[in-house]
Write a protein that holds these residues in place. Structure first.
Motif, short mmCIF file in Angstrom:
data_model
loop_
_atom_site.label_atom_id
_atom_site.label_comp_id
_atom_site.label_asym_id
_atom_site.label_seq_id
_atom_site.Cartn_x
_atom_site.Cartn_y
_atom_site.Cartn_z
N LYS A 275 0.83 -1.20 0.00
CA LYS A 275 0.00 0.00 0.00
C LYS A 275 0.86 1.25 0.00
CE LYS A 275 -4.37 -1.31 2.16
NZ LYS A 275 -5.21 -1.18 3.35
N ASP B 96 2.32 1.63 -3.41
CA ASP B 96 1.27 2.01 -4.36
C ASP B 96 0.86 3.47 -4.17
OD1 ASP B 96 -0.39 1.37 -6.48
OD2 ASP B 96 -2.10 0.97 -5.16
N ARG B 97 0.80 3.91 -2.92
CA ARG B 97 0.37 5.28 -2.64
C ARG B 97 1.37 6.29 -3.22
NH1 ARG B 97 -0.94 6.43 3.43
NH2 ARG B 97 -2.72 5.15 2.84
N TYR B 98 2.67 5.98 -3.13
CA TYR B 98 3.69 6.90 -3.60
C TYR B 98 4.26 6.49 -4.96
CZ TYR B 98 3.46 8.70 1.14
OH TYR B 98 3.03 9.24 2.32
#
Length: 40
Positions: free
Chosen positions: A19, A22-24
């Motif tokens: 996560k 994926d977020r960055y």
């Protein structure tokens, strides 16, 4: 053999790491592009 409860304990850590990646994802892409330009 592993028990289902052991799998449930070990599963969340890689998911949390994914996560964050994926977020960055956009940040990593731009950082890689800047690094490539700097090398060139």
């Amino acid at each position: 053999m592993t028990t289902p409860s052991a799998d449930l304990v070990t599963a969340p850590a890689p998911v949390r790491r994914l996560k964050i990646l994926d977020r960055y994802l956009t940040v990593w892409i731009f950082a890689a592009m800047a690094f490539g330009i700097a090398l060139g």
